[in-house]
Design a protein around this motif. Structure first.
Motif, PDB file in Angstrom:
ATOM      1  N   ASP A  18       4.246   0.604  -1.161  1.00  0.00           N
ATOM      2  CA  ASP A  18       2.975   0.698  -2.062  1.00  0.00           C
ATOM      3  C   ASP A  18       2.931   1.713  -2.921  1.00  0.00           C
ATOM      4  O   ASP A  18       2.882   1.652  -4.168  1.00  0.00           O
ATOM      5  CB  ASP A  18       1.817   0.922  -1.134  1.00  0.00           C
ATOM      6  CG  ASP A  18       0.517   0.862  -2.074  1.00  0.00           C
ATOM      7  OD1 ASP A  18       0.056  -0.094  -2.468  1.00  0.00           O
ATOM      8  OD2 ASP A  18      -0.126   1.845  -2.379  1.00  0.00           O
ATOM      9  N   ILE A  52       4.676  -6.901  -1.354  1.00  0.00           N
ATOM     10  CA  ILE A  52       4.155  -6.031  -1.989  1.00  0.00           C
ATOM     11  C   ILE A  52       4.730  -5.777  -3.237  1.00  0.00           C
ATOM     12  O   ILE A  52       4.060  -5.734  -4.314  1.00  0.00           O
ATOM     13  CB  ILE A  52       3.966  -4.736  -1.324  1.00  0.00           C
ATOM     14  CG1 ILE A  52       3.032  -4.741   0.032  1.00  0.00           C
ATOM     15  CG2 ILE A  52       3.566  -3.582  -2.126  1.00  0.00           C
ATOM     16  CD1 ILE A  52       2.957  -3.522   0.919  1.00  0.00           C
ATOM     17  N   GLU A 286      -0.426  -6.849   0.762  1.00  0.00           N
ATOM     18  CA  GLU A 286      -0.830  -5.446   0.468  1.00  0.00           C
ATOM     19  C   GLU A 286      -0.869  -4.593   1.652  1.00  0.00           C
ATOM     20  O   GLU A 286      -0.992  -5.270   2.814  1.00  0.00           O
ATOM     21  CB  GLU A 286      -1.950  -5.431  -0.184  1.00  0.00           C
ATOM     22  CG  GLU A 286      -3.268  -6.149   0.333  1.00  0.00           C
ATOM     23  CD  GLU A 286      -4.678  -6.046  -0.482  1.00  0.00           C
ATOM     24  OE1 GLU A 286      -4.304  -6.138  -1.562  1.00  0.00           O
ATOM     25  OE2 GLU A 286      -5.657  -6.231   0.266  1.00  0.00           O
TER      26      GLU A 286
END
Length: 421
Positions: A18, A52, A286
């Motif tokens: 992330d 992601i 996510e």
């Protein structure tokens, strides 16, 4: 730019992914290789990692391998986030020391020594593979105990810098309390890994106004609560100790607490099982909220910042890292590894000057550094007597009967990981 993450099958890797995705302008990764011996975990973690990247429109390629040599080949930087023995070994580190009345924790005390003994030989083997395959690659060590592992790497001549998330966690926390951007907050962070104090909190840069007295006056209760320490102690010190200092400042109290609840390793193991199930969901793109409870907050942002500075001009010029002392703390040897603010660039990390320390802090730093000297010697050369001496030197142990009992338990619980046992 190519980066390799050794230990890429960790449930924490999506936090790193992330950060790479959000901060791609700071660290423009073209290829990211996740390396891990656990192929089943790699498949789950890499699947989420690719989703992601796709969701955040990151053009980088994510590949996986169980082969270290193949994974680190041509990498510009290699991030190490290992846990030799997994959560099962961690659970032992956190339990058997309690049998001797000593704190059970995976990075300090007897448990921390056990982790160092298991980890240092493995990390040095990986580093040698990196050097053979790509001698110009930087090694960023996030593997605990970071100070001891980083010193082992540096002593062996590797291009290495150690990284911990404690300092960036304080920076982010203080920035929220001050209602400023994190980049405006600079810490007078001094000590060793997991043995550090924030002696000042400065706005605007290393030479900016010290607002720590204001923070303690206006937010002392919240800061003390986060540390699980009494407000009166924090006020008396006039600095903010790392929460790991609680093991030193309230050792007996912590031992009693630990004896009344499941180990942190048991909690994390249950969390990891749930996280891996989530990662297998093809709709998840996510990092899940549960991951925030896993630990290591802001690690991804610290890793991006450090890698960007080592590989180019994208990172912050001053960061808190683990590197050689080189005269910064005059009471330590030059080759001790300390955790302080340093200027970071393509040539590595150079610590900033540190004012003379109060003996309250300098004494404990010197004591734990002496333990780390002996711990590294035990990790490199083995032997029951070296283990005993390291335990006897640790300020959380220090009694020969405790050291004897802990030595026997450490060896018994770690034989499969100790070539000399």
């Amino acid at each position: 730019m190519k980066l390799a993450v050794v230990g890429g099958g960790s449930t924490y890797t999506p936090e790193l992914i992330d950060g790479f995705a959000r901060l791609r302008d700071t660290l423009p990764i073209e290829e990211l290789v996740l390396v891990d011996p656990a192929a089943d975990r790699l498949e789950l973690v890499s699947g989420l990692a690719r989703r992601i990247f796709a969701k955040q429109d990151h053009a980088g390629k994510i590949t996986t391998t169980t082969d270290i040599d193949a994974g680190v080949a041509d990498a510009d930087a290699v991030l190490l986030q290992l846990r030799v023995g997994g959560q099962a070994a961690r659970n032992q580190d956190e339990t058997w020391p309690l049998e001797c009345g000593c704190v059970g924790q995976e990075t300090t005390g007897a448990g921390g020594l056990a982790k160092a003994l298991r980890t240092v030989p493995v990390v040095l083997d990986i580093a040698e593979r990196v050097r053979r395959t790509n001698p110009d690659a930087w090694i960023i060590d996030f593997t605990n105990p970071v100070g001891i592992v980083t010193r082992a790497l540096l002593q062996a001549g590797h291009k290495a810098v150690g990284l911990c998330n404690v300092a960036i966690g304080f920076q982010r926390k203080f920035a929220r309390l001050l209602e400023v951007e994190p980049g405006q907050v600079h810490l007078d962070h001094v000590g060793l890994n997991h043995l550090s104090w924030e002696l000042g909190v400065r706005l605007g840069g290393p030479d900016g106004e010290n607002v720590l007295p204001k923070l303690l006056a206006e937010h002392g209760d919240a800061i003390a609560d986060d540390l699980h320490m009494p407000r009166k102690l924090v006020d008396r010190l006039g600095v903010v100790p790392s929460y790991y200092l609680r093991y030193f400042y309230a050792h007996d109290e912590v031992v009693k607490e630990l004896g009344t609840k499941p180990s942190r390793a048991a909690e994390v193991a249950a969390m990891e099982k749930e996280l891996l199930e989530m990662y297998g969901d093809p709709a998840l793109d996510e990092k899940p909220e549960l991951l925030a409870k896993r630990g290591g907050a802001f690690y991804s942002e610290a890793a991006v910042d450090l890698a960007a500075s080592l590989l180019g001009d994208g990172g912050s010029p001053v960061q808190v890292v683990n590197t050689y002392n080189n005269g910064t703390l005059p009471f330590l040897a030059d080759d001790a590894v300390i955790e302080v603010q340093a200027r970071v660039g393509r040539d590595g990390a150079t610590p900033l000057a540190v004012p003379a320390l109060d003996p309250l802090y300098a004494g404990l730093i010197a004591n734990v550094t002496a333990y780390e000297d002996l711990a590294l010697e035990a990790a490199l050369r083995g032997g029951r007597d070296r283990v005993f001496k390291a335990l006897l030197a640790h300020p959380l142990i220090g009694q020969y009967e405790y050291a004897e009992g802990l030595t026997d338990r450490l060896i018994a619980h770690n034989r499969e990981h100790l070539a000399w046992a």
